[in-house]
Design a protein around this motif. Sequence first.
Motif, short mmCIF file in Angstrom:
data_model
loop_
_atom_site.label_atom_id
_atom_site.label_comp_id
_atom_site.label_asym_id
_atom_site.label_seq_id
_atom_site.Cartn_x
_atom_site.Cartn_y
_atom_site.Cartn_z
N MET A 99 -0.46 4.87 9.58
CA MET A 99 -1.17 6.27 9.94
C MET A 99 -1.36 6.09 11.57
O MET A 99 -0.94 5.50 12.09
CB MET A 99 -2.50 6.61 9.15
CG MET A 99 -2.15 6.38 7.73
SD MET A 99 -3.02 7.58 6.65
CE MET A 99 -4.75 7.26 6.97
N GLY A 100 -1.91 7.17 11.98
CA GLY A 100 -2.13 7.35 13.46
C GLY A 100 -2.93 6.02 13.87
O GLY A 100 -2.62 5.54 15.19
N GLY A 101 -3.97 5.43 13.18
CA GLY A 101 -4.69 4.46 13.82
C GLY A 101 -5.10 3.49 12.87
O GLY A 101 -5.87 2.85 12.70
N MET A 102 -4.19 3.37 11.53
CA MET A 102 -4.38 2.31 10.36
C MET A 102 -3.13 2.24 9.92
O MET A 102 -2.27 2.79 9.84
CB MET A 102 -5.53 2.87 9.67
CG MET A 102 -5.68 4.30 9.33
SD MET A 102 -7.11 5.08 9.27
CE MET A 102 -7.41 5.72 10.89
N ASN A 103 -3.37 1.01 8.89
CA ASN A 103 -2.32 0.64 8.12
C ASN A 103 -2.47 1.29 6.68
O ASN A 103 -3.65 1.46 6.41
CB ASN A 103 -2.15 -0.82 8.10
CG ASN A 103 -1.45 -1.19 9.28
OD1 ASN A 103 -2.23 -2.30 10.08
ND2 ASN A 103 -0.42 -1.09 9.77
N LEU A 104 -1.36 1.18 5.88
CA LEU A 104 -1.78 1.86 4.77
C LEU A 104 -1.59 0.72 3.31
O LEU A 104 -0.51 -0.07 3.55
CB LEU A 104 -0.89 3.03 4.31
CG LEU A 104 -1.27 4.17 4.77
CD1 LEU A 104 0.00 5.23 4.90
CD2 LEU A 104 -2.36 4.80 4.05
N PHE A 105 -1.96 0.73 2.41
CA PHE A 105 -2.00 -0.13 1.12
C PHE A 105 -2.07 0.76 -0.11
O PHE A 105 -2.64 1.91 -0.16
CB PHE A 105 -3.00 -0.98 0.88
CG PHE A 105 -2.86 -2.20 1.84
CD1 PHE A 105 -2.45 -3.29 1.20
CD2 PHE A 105 -3.28 -2.12 3.16
CE1 PHE A 105 -2.25 -4.59 2.04
CE2 PHE A 105 -3.24 -3.51 3.61
CZ PHE A 105 -2.68 -4.54 3.36
N PHE A 106 -1.00 0.56 -1.04
CA PHE A 106 -0.91 1.21 -2.18
C PHE A 106 -1.29 0.45 -3.48
O PHE A 106 -0.91 -0.83 -3.51
CB PHE A 106 0.57 1.66 -2.33
CG PHE A 106 1.14 2.63 -1.34
CD1 PHE A 106 1.18 4.09 -1.65
CD2 PHE A 106 1.59 2.06 -0.35
CE1 PHE A 106 1.55 4.97 -0.74
CE2 PHE A 106 1.76 3.24 0.82
CZ PHE A 106 1.74 4.43 0.66
N VAL A 107 -2.12 0.98 -4.40
CA VAL A 107 -2.69 0.14 -5.55
C VAL A 107 -1.72 0.58 -6.67
O VAL A 107 -1.94 1.87 -6.86
CB VAL A 107 -3.98 0.48 -5.91
CG1 VAL A 107 -4.55 -0.60 -6.82
CG2 VAL A 107 -4.88 -0.18 -4.42
N PHE A 108 -1.18 -0.31 -7.38
CA PHE A 108 -0.31 0.21 -8.53
C PHE A 108 -1.23 -0.48 -9.63
O PHE A 108 -1.27 -1.63 -9.67
CB PHE A 108 1.31 -0.51 -8.47
CG PHE A 108 2.03 0.01 -7.53
CD1 PHE A 108 2.03 -0.23 -6.09
CD2 PHE A 108 3.06 1.00 -7.96
CE1 PHE A 108 2.97 0.53 -5.38
CE2 PHE A 108 3.79 1.45 -7.00
CZ PHE A 108 3.85 1.41 -5.93
N GLY A 109 -1.29 0.37 -10.81
CA GLY A 109 -1.88 -0.37 -11.85
C GLY A 109 -3.40 -0.41 -11.78
O GLY A 109 -3.78 -0.05 -10.75
N THR A 110 -3.91 -0.84 -12.80
CA THR A 110 -5.49 -0.85 -12.83
C THR A 110 -6.00 -2.20 -13.38
O THR A 110 -5.21 -2.93 -13.91
CB THR A 110 -6.01 0.43 -13.53
OG1 THR A 110 -5.65 0.11 -15.06
CG2 THR A 110 -5.94 1.56 -13.15
N GLY A 111 -7.33 -2.12 -13.21
CA GLY A 111 -7.74 -3.78 -13.96
C GLY A 111 -7.10 -4.92 -13.65
O GLY A 111 -6.47 -5.03 -12.44
N ASP A 112 -6.96 -5.52 -14.76
CA ASP A 112 -6.33 -6.85 -14.31
C ASP A 112 -4.84 -6.83 -14.01
O ASP A 112 -4.09 -7.56 -13.43
CB ASP A 112 -6.32 -7.64 -15.76
CG ASP A 112 -7.76 -8.21 -15.81
OD1 ASP A 112 -8.50 -8.29 -14.83
OD2 ASP A 112 -7.89 -8.69 -17.07
N ASP A 113 -3.99 -5.62 -14.27
CA ASP A 113 -2.75 -5.47 -13.81
C ASP A 113 -2.80 -4.77 -12.49
O ASP A 113 -1.52 -4.61 -11.72
CB ASP A 113 -2.27 -4.49 -14.83
CG ASP A 113 -2.11 -4.90 -16.41
OD1 ASP A 113 -1.83 -6.23 -16.21
OD2 ASP A 113 -2.13 -4.28 -17.21
N ALA A 114 -3.73 -4.48 -11.68
CA ALA A 114 -3.53 -4.07 -10.30
C ALA A 114 -2.87 -4.77 -9.44
O ALA A 114 -3.09 -6.13 -9.44
CB ALA A 114 -4.95 -3.83 -9.79
N ARG A 115 -2.06 -4.27 -8.76
CA ARG A 115 -1.48 -5.19 -7.43
C ARG A 115 -1.26 -4.16 -6.47
O ARG A 115 -1.34 -2.76 -6.53
CB ARG A 115 0.01 -5.74 -8.01
CG ARG A 115 1.09 -4.31 -8.61
CD ARG A 115 2.20 -5.08 -8.84
NE ARG A 115 2.95 -3.76 -9.29
CZ ARG A 115 3.93 -2.99 -8.75
NH1 ARG A 115 4.16 -3.52 -7.39
NH2 ARG A 115 4.54 -2.33 -8.97
#
Length: 372
Positions: A235-251
């Motif tokens: 982004m203009g002044g920050m990096n991005l993270f994507f969360v796949f899945g939820t709970g114990d399966d989140a990555r």
Amino acid sequence: MKLVRNPAARPLPADERARRTAAPAFGTVLTEHMVSARHDTTHGWHDARLEPYAPLSLDPATVGLHYGQVVFEGLKAFRTEDGSLAVFRPEDHARRLRESARRLMVPELPEELFLESVDALVAQDQAWLPDDPDMSLYLRPVVFASEATLALRPAHEYRYLLLACVTEGYFGRAQRPVRVWVTEEFSRAAPGGTGAAKCAGNYAAGLLAQETARAHGCDQVVWLDAAEHRWVEEMGGMNLFFVFGTGDDARLVTPPLGGTILPGVTRDSILRLAPELGLPVAEAPVSLEEWRKGCEAGEITEVFACGTAARVSPVNEVCTAETSWTVGEGTMGAVTARLSRELFAIQRGAVPDRRGWLRAVPGTVPAPAGAV
Ligand SMILES: Cc1ncc(COP(=O)(O)O)c(C=O)c1O
């Protein structure tokens, strides 16, 4: 080199300080002092001084004004649980400033001078930071070509300045969800360019896209790769993270560095912190299409932006020229909230600093009683 301290003879009264810091819009409430140093080919870095904050007098032919030979940083000092101030990962910001400098043919500022200037300014202006966990001192080191010439070549003279401002965070006090505009029209960085450097020109070149984002009711612009306008970068002044899945399966997945993305210190902190919390994390490309389809299918459950100024901010809505979609529930998700909390606890010294990320600033003490 010895940093000479010439603080203001008559500091601003505490009630005036309190008035100015009551609701500080990002970047507007600068403290009373700054550090300045000079560089030239004969003396190297010299004349390092802490002095009252004051306007500069510049020759109209100053190289930095004409050719943008300017690099800068952004880092934060926090009031820790015991009341003293600590700076988050200053050595890493010093290193990135040197890397940016190399790319722009600017002389590298030694780590020792960087750290000494940070310690001096934070200690001097510590009373400016209210005893409020949501506030921090945002430190802005900048190095610019100060030689007066219109010749297009690396300048022979430079100034280093360090400023501090009181801030609640780029998006204000609450970490409200951020609505983003994906530009398929403009590019921020191309291979071989300056995307990995924190140089002034990158930000000037991004303003038109940022204003386009605003015109579409969005807070921030998301940049795609310059070649295909397909892969999400940052982004203009920050990096991005994507969360796949939820709970114990989140990555977690974040776009890989590779010369076109700024290597964020917060990004690196999340990359190290997440696995310790049981969250696997990968640096892997994510396409715009994968982002949209992933959200529609419920596979991508959260997206967040991170940076020194923005902290950890959830992205809830994505807009492009053709379409828009919501991320997850459109609110701060559980993974984002957890990472934000953990990082903040480290920054405030609320948990042991096992990674050596906090630099205690000598001479800082709890805020005086009655400070806001
Ligand atoms: C373009 C860009 N990306 C990412 C970041 C986040 O970097 P950091 O976490 O070191 O503040 C910043 C802020 O410096 C930035 O300007």
